[in-house]
Design a protein around this motif. Sequence first.
Motif, PDB file in Angstrom:
ATOM      1  N   TYR A  19      -9.851  21.891  -9.346  1.00  0.00           N
ATOM      2  CA  TYR A  19     -10.824  21.403  -8.711  1.00  0.00           C
ATOM      3  C   TYR A  19     -10.538  20.107  -7.604  1.00  0.00           C
ATOM      4  CZ  TYR A  19     -14.487  17.494  -8.783  1.00  0.00           C
ATOM      5  OH  TYR A  19     -15.316  16.627  -8.340  1.00  0.00           O
ATOM      6  N   TYR A  20     -11.371  19.979  -6.886  1.00  0.00           N
ATOM      7  CA  TYR A  20     -11.357  18.670  -5.664  1.00  0.00           C
ATOM      8  C   TYR A  20     -12.506  18.482  -5.313  1.00  0.00           C
ATOM      9  CZ  TYR A  20     -11.374  22.072  -2.093  1.00  0.00           C
ATOM     10  OH  TYR A  20     -11.710  22.996  -1.086  1.00  0.00           O
ATOM     11  N   THR A  21     -12.726  16.881  -4.791  1.00  0.00           N
ATOM     12  CA  THR A  21     -14.034  16.718  -4.376  1.00  0.00           C
ATOM     13  C   THR A  21     -14.122  16.785  -2.854  1.00  0.00           C
ATOM     14  OG1 THR A  21     -13.858  14.819  -6.058  1.00  0.00           O
ATOM     15  CG2 THR A  21     -15.399  14.455  -4.271  1.00  0.00           C
ATOM     16  N   ALA A  22     -15.070  17.250  -2.390  1.00  0.00           N
ATOM     17  CA  ALA A  22     -15.711  17.613  -1.043  1.00  0.00           C
ATOM     18  C   ALA A  22     -15.577  16.364  -0.019  1.00  0.00           C
ATOM     19  CB  ALA A  22     -16.651  18.252  -0.795  1.00  0.00           C
ATOM     20  N   GLY A  23     -14.990  16.362   0.850  1.00  0.00           N
ATOM     21  CA  GLY A  23     -14.826  15.117   1.723  1.00  0.00           C
ATOM     22  C   GLY A  23     -14.011  14.194   1.084  1.00  0.00           C
ATOM     23  N   TYR A  24     -13.042  14.569   0.386  1.00  0.00           N
ATOM     24  CA  TYR A  24     -11.965  13.565   0.100  1.00  0.00           C
ATOM     25  C   TYR A  24     -10.464  14.235   0.201  1.00  0.00           C
ATOM     26  CZ  TYR A  24      -9.099  10.623  -2.894  1.00  0.00           C
ATOM     27  OH  TYR A  24      -7.856   9.880  -3.534  1.00  0.00           O
ATOM     28  N   PRO A  92     -12.491  33.256  -5.324  1.00  0.00           N
ATOM     29  CA  PRO A  92     -13.898  32.786  -5.823  1.00  0.00           C
ATOM     30  C   PRO A  92     -13.825  31.215  -5.475  1.00  0.00           C
ATOM     31  CG  PRO A  92     -13.014  34.233  -7.307  1.00  0.00           C
ATOM     32  CD  PRO A  92     -11.716  34.075  -6.476  1.00  0.00           C
ATOM     33  N   ILE A  93     -15.164  30.695  -5.439  1.00  0.00           N
ATOM     34  CA  ILE A  93     -15.354  29.417  -5.213  1.00  0.00           C
ATOM     35  C   ILE A  93     -16.596  29.004  -6.072  1.00  0.00           C
ATOM     36  CG2 ILE A  93     -15.989  27.425  -3.602  1.00  0.00           C
ATOM     37  CD1 ILE A  93     -13.245  28.373  -2.804  1.00  0.00           C
ATOM     38  N   LEU A  94     -16.580  27.900  -6.615  1.00  0.00           N
ATOM     39  CA  LEU A  94     -17.686  27.414  -7.506  1.00  0.00           C
ATOM     40  C   LEU A  94     -18.008  25.710  -6.826  1.00  0.00           C
ATOM     41  CD1 LEU A  94     -16.371  28.054 -10.885  1.00  0.00           C
ATOM     42  CD2 LEU A  94     -18.024  29.564  -9.656  1.00  0.00           C
ATOM     43  N   LEU A  95     -19.144  25.428  -6.766  1.00  0.00           N
ATOM     44  CA  LEU A  95     -19.583  24.044  -6.547  1.00  0.00           C
ATOM     45  C   LEU A  95     -19.718  23.375  -8.052  1.00  0.00           C
ATOM     46  CD1 LEU A  95     -21.933  24.011  -3.353  1.00  0.00           C
ATOM     47  CD2 LEU A  95     -19.403  23.998  -3.593  1.00  0.00           C
ATOM     48  N   MET A  96     -19.538  22.013  -7.902  1.00  0.00           N
ATOM     49  CA  MET A  96     -19.712  21.611  -9.209  1.00  0.00           C
ATOM     50  C   MET A  96     -20.136  19.969  -8.889  1.00  0.00           C
ATOM     51  SD  MET A  96     -16.705  20.771 -12.247  1.00  0.00           S
ATOM     52  CE  MET A  96     -17.129  20.185 -13.707  1.00  0.00           C
ATOM     53  N   ALA A 117     -23.422  30.361   1.900  1.00  0.00           N
ATOM     54  CA  ALA A 117     -22.220  29.743   2.152  1.00  0.00           C
ATOM     55  C   ALA A 117     -21.160  30.623   1.789  1.00  0.00           C
ATOM     56  CB  ALA A 117     -22.180  28.455   1.523  1.00  0.00           C
ATOM     57  N   GLY A 118     -21.449  31.555   0.802  1.00  0.00           N
ATOM     58  CA  GLY A 118     -20.689  32.474   0.173  1.00  0.00           C
ATOM     59  C   GLY A 118     -20.032  31.964  -1.087  1.00  0.00           C
ATOM     60  N   VAL A 119     -20.563  30.952  -1.653  1.00  0.00           N
ATOM     61  CA  VAL A 119     -19.880  30.427  -3.124  1.00  0.00           C
ATOM     62  C   VAL A 119     -20.571  31.236  -3.995  1.00  0.00           C
ATOM     63  CG1 VAL A 119     -20.165  28.410  -4.453  1.00  0.00           C
ATOM     64  CG2 VAL A 119     -19.955  28.034  -2.088  1.00  0.00           C
ATOM     65  N   ASN A 143     -30.021  34.802  -6.516  1.00  0.00           N
ATOM     66  CA  ASN A 143     -29.132  34.327  -5.126  1.00  0.00           C
ATOM     67  C   ASN A 143     -27.820  34.708  -5.635  1.00  0.00           C
ATOM     68  OD1 ASN A 143     -30.464  32.807  -2.997  1.00  0.00           O
ATOM     69  ND2 ASN A 143     -31.306  31.868  -4.712  1.00  0.00           N
ATOM     70  N   GLY A 144     -27.668  35.557  -6.941  1.00  0.00           N
ATOM     71  CA  GLY A 144     -26.174  36.031  -7.231  1.00  0.00           C
ATOM     72  C   GLY A 144     -25.491  35.193  -7.607  1.00  0.00           C
ATOM     73  N   LEU A 145     -25.940  34.090  -8.360  1.00  0.00           N
ATOM     74  CA  LEU A 145     -24.883  32.786  -8.471  1.00  0.00           C
ATOM     75  C   LEU A 145     -24.642  32.605 -10.103  1.00  0.00           C
ATOM     76  CD1 LEU A 145     -26.744  29.992  -6.609  1.00  0.00           C
ATOM     77  CD2 LEU A 145     -24.505  31.504  -5.815  1.00  0.00           C
ATOM     78  N   SER A 146     -23.598  32.534 -10.459  1.00  0.00           N
ATOM     79  CA  SER A 146     -23.041  32.414 -11.797  1.00  0.00           C
ATOM     80  C   SER A 146     -23.475  30.842 -12.210  1.00  0.00           C
ATOM     81  CB  SER A 146     -21.861  32.591 -12.007  1.00  0.00           C
ATOM     82  OG  SER A 146     -21.380  34.098 -12.005  1.00  0.00           O
ATOM     83  N   ASN A 147     -23.994  30.623 -13.216  1.00  0.00           N
ATOM     84  CA  ASN A 147     -24.231  29.418 -13.759  1.00  0.00           C
ATOM     85  C   ASN A 147     -23.123  29.072 -15.067  1.00  0.00           C
ATOM     86  OD1 ASN A 147     -25.178  26.752 -13.900  1.00  0.00           O
ATOM     87  ND2 ASN A 147     -26.357  27.206 -15.743  1.00  0.00           N
ATOM     88  N   ILE A 148     -22.201  28.240 -14.827  1.00  0.00           N
ATOM     89  CA  ILE A 148     -21.178  27.991 -15.604  1.00  0.00           C
ATOM     90  C   ILE A 148     -21.526  27.039 -16.806  1.00  0.00           C
ATOM     91  CG2 ILE A 148     -18.755  27.590 -16.105  1.00  0.00           C
ATOM     92  CD1 ILE A 148     -19.405  30.174 -14.181  1.00  0.00           C
TER      93      ILE A 148
END
Length: 258
Positions: A19-24, A92-96, A117-119, A143-148
């Motif tokens: 995990y890391y924060t976008a823009g940091y 694989p990429i997830l947004l959190m 975006a291909g997430v 949208n074919g997205l997994s919800n974790i």
Amino acid sequence: MNRLKKLFTEKKENILSIYYTAGYPEIGATLKIAQALEKAGADFLEIGFPYSDPVADGPTIQHSSQVSIENGMTLKVLFQQLKDLRPQVSIPILLMGYVNPMLQYGVANFCKDVAEAGVDGIIVPDLPLYEYEELYKDEFIKNGLSNIFLVTPNTSEERIRKIDELSTGFIYLLSSSATTGKDLDQSDKISKYYERVKAMNLKNPLIIGFGISDKASFDRANKYVDGAIMGTAFVKTIGNKEDYLSHIPEFIGKIKGV
């Protein structure tokens, strides 16, 4: 087969997520870090979208969110950056992140832009299970997205089975009910919690998060589940180094023992 399912089909143990924060630590770091992590051997990534009140996060990730926001990161900026994601990164990429920014953006627009975006999926710890099922599930599926979903030591068996039924990626098993950045709980009580969930023979893979900070805690977690997530330790590493990208291979190598 989507990227998450493909990963869990091909790899059954010692899966490492970062995990890391976008823009940091800088606004343009998001894709550079993703590329470096894939090259170094991370199996999948969680990119955090910052929020001004990240209540589930400890001081390190709270600080990274604050810096990211000060750097100018927003969901709109993040989606602009992610347009170049898939030509450069194949894992694989997830947004959190938290539910407020998603609601402000509009859930339908958010899911559409995430998918474009291909997430592969989204982790929203403060999105209630019933709200997801009643209000938003169709947008995720469309949208074919997994919800974790997250499971804690206090989650009932009934709820865990409901989460397993609704999940299409993996189940995020929290090592404690505390905030991020705490050491991995090694008590007998927590070990029994892992064993209890594992014995339920759920259809989804189990990934442990919170408290994974080094090879020893990564290896301990993998005794019980399919893999583990590291966040705070990695965010500290990139925040403390001016040439942060060059330190990523060493960080991943130490965790994987290579």
